[in-house]
Design a protein around this motif. Structure first.
Motif, PDB file in Angstrom:
ATOM      1  N   THR A  46       0.840  -1.202   0.000  1.00  0.00           N
ATOM      2  CA  THR A  46       0.000   0.000   0.000  1.00  0.00           C
ATOM      3  C   THR A  46       0.875   1.253   0.000  1.00  0.00           C
ATOM      4  N   TYR A  47       1.915   1.239   0.810  1.00  0.00           N
ATOM      5  CA  TYR A  47       2.861   2.357   0.861  1.00  0.00           C
ATOM      6  C   TYR A  47       3.476   2.603  -0.518  1.00  0.00           C
ATOM      7  N   LYS A  84       1.793   7.157  -6.593  1.00  0.00           N
ATOM      8  CA  LYS A  84       0.727   8.100  -6.948  1.00  0.00           C
ATOM      9  C   LYS A  84       1.015   9.517  -6.476  1.00  0.00           C
ATOM     10  N   GLY A  85       2.157   9.730  -5.829  1.00  0.00           N
ATOM     11  CA  GLY A  85       2.538  11.070  -5.397  1.00  0.00           C
ATOM     12  C   GLY A  85       1.888  11.537  -4.117  1.00  0.00           C
ATOM     13  N   VAL A  86       1.399  10.616  -3.300  1.00  0.00           N
ATOM     14  CA  VAL A  86       0.762  10.989  -2.036  1.00  0.00           C
ATOM     15  C   VAL A  86       1.829  11.496  -1.062  1.00  0.00           C
ATOM     16  N   ASP A  87       1.476  12.514  -0.271  1.00  0.00           N
ATOM     17  CA  ASP A  87       2.372  13.102   0.720  1.00  0.00           C
ATOM     18  C   ASP A  87       2.544  12.122   1.888  1.00  0.00           C
ATOM     19  N   ILE A  88       3.720  11.502   1.973  1.00  0.00           N
ATOM     20  CA  ILE A  88       4.021  10.528   3.018  1.00  0.00           C
ATOM     21  C   ILE A  88       4.635  11.267   4.198  1.00  0.00           C
ATOM     22  N   THR A  89       4.115  11.050   5.405  1.00  0.00           N
ATOM     23  CA  THR A  89       4.669  11.712   6.587  1.00  0.00           C
ATOM     24  C   THR A  89       5.635  10.815   7.337  1.00  0.00           C
ATOM     25  N   ASP A  90       5.479   9.486   7.236  1.00  0.00           N
ATOM     26  CA  ASP A  90       6.488   8.575   7.737  1.00  0.00           C
ATOM     27  C   ASP A  90       6.319   7.204   7.093  1.00  0.00           C
ATOM     28  N   GLU A  91       7.443   6.509   6.966  1.00  0.00           N
ATOM     29  CA  GLU A  91       7.483   5.232   6.258  1.00  0.00           C
ATOM     30  C   GLU A  91       6.950   4.095   7.127  1.00  0.00           C
ATOM     31  N   PRO A  92       6.643   2.950   6.502  1.00  0.00           N
ATOM     32  CA  PRO A  92       6.157   1.811   7.280  1.00  0.00           C
ATOM     33  C   PRO A  92       7.134   1.428   8.393  1.00  0.00           C
ATOM     34  N   PHE A 120       2.078   3.370   8.729  1.00  0.00           N
ATOM     35  CA  PHE A 120       2.757   4.539   8.183  1.00  0.00           C
ATOM     36  C   PHE A 120       1.759   5.679   8.091  1.00  0.00           C
ATOM     37  N   GLY A 121       2.295   6.883   7.864  1.00  0.00           N
ATOM     38  CA  GLY A 121       1.437   8.060   7.835  1.00  0.00           C
ATOM     39  C   GLY A 121       1.471   8.773   6.498  1.00  0.00           C
ATOM     40  N   ILE A 122       0.323   9.344   6.146  1.00  0.00           N
ATOM     41  CA  ILE A 122       0.207  10.199   4.968  1.00  0.00           C
ATOM     42  C   ILE A 122      -0.600  11.427   5.360  1.00  0.00           C
ATOM     43  N   ARG A 123      -0.650  12.386   4.452  1.00  0.00           N
ATOM     44  CA  ARG A 123      -1.433  13.607   4.675  1.00  0.00           C
ATOM     45  C   ARG A 123      -2.201  13.903   3.393  1.00  0.00           C
ATOM     46  N   ASP A 124      -3.450  14.301   3.545  1.00  0.00           N
ATOM     47  CA  ASP A 124      -4.221  14.678   2.360  1.00  0.00           C
ATOM     48  C   ASP A 124      -3.823  16.085   1.928  1.00  0.00           C
ATOM     49  N   PHE A 146      -5.070  18.796   2.259  1.00  0.00           N
ATOM     50  CA  PHE A 146      -5.571  19.868   3.127  1.00  0.00           C
ATOM     51  C   PHE A 146      -4.967  19.825   4.523  1.00  0.00           C
ATOM     52  N   GLY A 147      -4.065  18.876   4.777  1.00  0.00           N
ATOM     53  CA  GLY A 147      -3.424  18.787   6.084  1.00  0.00           C
ATOM     54  C   GLY A 147      -3.999  17.735   7.008  1.00  0.00           C
ATOM     55  N   ASN A 148      -5.055  17.046   6.587  1.00  0.00           N
ATOM     56  CA  ASN A 148      -5.611  15.990   7.429  1.00  0.00           C
ATOM     57  C   ASN A 148      -4.642  14.816   7.482  1.00  0.00           C
ATOM     58  N   ARG A 149      -4.446  14.295   8.691  1.00  0.00           N
ATOM     59  CA  ARG A 149      -3.515  13.185   8.904  1.00  0.00           C
ATOM     60  C   ARG A 149      -4.228  11.848   8.734  1.00  0.00           C
ATOM     61  N   ILE A 150      -3.530  10.912   8.098  1.00  0.00           N
ATOM     62  CA  ILE A 150      -4.090   9.582   7.866  1.00  0.00           C
ATOM     63  C   ILE A 150      -3.030   8.548   8.243  1.00  0.00           C
ATOM     64  N   ARG A 151      -3.421   7.557   9.016  1.00  0.00           N
ATOM     65  CA  ARG A 151      -2.556   6.431   9.364  1.00  0.00           C
ATOM     66  C   ARG A 151      -3.112   5.203   8.647  1.00  0.00           C
ATOM     67  N   ILE A 152      -2.215   4.398   8.096  1.00  0.00           N
ATOM     68  CA  ILE A 152      -2.600   3.167   7.422  1.00  0.00           C
ATOM     69  C   ILE A 152      -1.803   2.047   8.056  1.00  0.00           C
ATOM     70  N   GLY A 153      -2.499   1.017   8.555  1.00  0.00           N
ATOM     71  CA  GLY A 153      -1.818  -0.028   9.283  1.00  0.00           C
ATOM     72  C   GLY A 153      -2.203  -1.430   8.871  1.00  0.00           C
ATOM     73  N   GLN A 154      -1.234  -2.297   8.961  1.00  0.00           N
ATOM     74  CA  GLN A 154      -1.431  -3.734   8.801  1.00  0.00           C
ATOM     75  C   GLN A 154      -1.326  -4.302  10.214  1.00  0.00           C
ATOM     76  N   MET A 155      -2.454  -4.643  10.807  1.00  0.00           N
ATOM     77  CA  MET A 155      -2.493  -5.037  12.192  1.00  0.00           C
ATOM     78  C   MET A 155      -2.032  -6.487  12.392  1.00  0.00           C
ATOM     79  N   HIS A 156      -1.298  -6.709  13.497  1.00  0.00           N
ATOM     80  CA  HIS A 156      -0.937  -8.083  13.850  1.00  0.00           C
ATOM     81  C   HIS A 156      -2.207  -8.810  14.293  1.00  0.00           C
ATOM     82  N   PRO A 157      -2.261 -10.126  14.077  1.00  0.00           N
ATOM     83  CA  PRO A 157      -3.445 -10.886  14.535  1.00  0.00           C
ATOM     84  C   PRO A 157      -3.631 -10.720  16.043  1.00  0.00           C
ATOM     85  N   GLN A 158      -4.886 -10.617  16.449  1.00  0.00           N
ATOM     86  CA  GLN A 158      -5.216 -10.508  17.880  1.00  0.00           C
ATOM     87  C   GLN A 158      -5.003 -11.869  18.540  1.00  0.00           C
TER      88      GLN A 158
END
Length: 139
Positions: free
Chosen positions: A96-97, A103-111, A120-124, A126-138
């Motif tokens: 995903t990263y 696609k040129g998305v503003d990345i704020t930190d790497e996986p 990892f983090g991205i920003r839209d 307009f400045g909105n922060r987005i986190r995208i995660g691959q969660m470990h199994p519970q």
């Protein structure tokens, strides 16, 4: 009374067409609703296949904000001082990263591997922060 679901979240955006291009064209979300209500444009997106949870992409203004307050919100948003936050999950954080970088998305930190998963983090635009995660199994 018991709450049983979150149906909608809201983010302020400065340009709804640009927001639609970002959230649908770059992040791969689906357009849920795009309706002119007269007093505002009701623009929502959702994760593909999840019509139960929408994100309202709202321009600061009426009916929620008076003109002076809307201008203050726009100024803070432009400075990156008022962005909202979203948290998405993915099956493959590294893939995903790489797709978003291409696609040129503003990345704020790497996986990064964390106790709960890889995220990892991205920003839209307009400045909105987005986190995208691959969660470990519970456990």
């Amino acid at each position: 009374m018991t709450m049983n679901s979150i149906s909608r979240s809201q983010l302020y955006v400065l340009d709804q067409d640009e927001a639609l291009d970002f959230y649908v064209g770059k992040l791969g979300l689906e357009l849920s609703t795009d309706q002119d209500l007269g007093f505002m444009r009701w623009l929502t997106v959702n994760v593909p296949g999840d019509r139960e949870h929408e994100i309202l992409l709202e321009k600061p203004g009426p009916p929620a904000l008076d003109p002076a307050t809307a201008e203050q919100v726009r100024e803070l948003l432009t400075k990156g001082a008022m962005g909202g936050s979203l948290f998405f999950t993915t099956d493959d954080a590294h893939k995903t990263y790489e797709d978003l970088v291409a696609k040129g998305v503003d990345i704020t930190d790497e996986p990064t591997d964390r106790p709960y998963g890889i995220d990892f983090g991205i920003r839209d635009p307009f400045g909105n922060r987005i986190r995208i995660g691959q969660m470990h199994p519970q456990a």
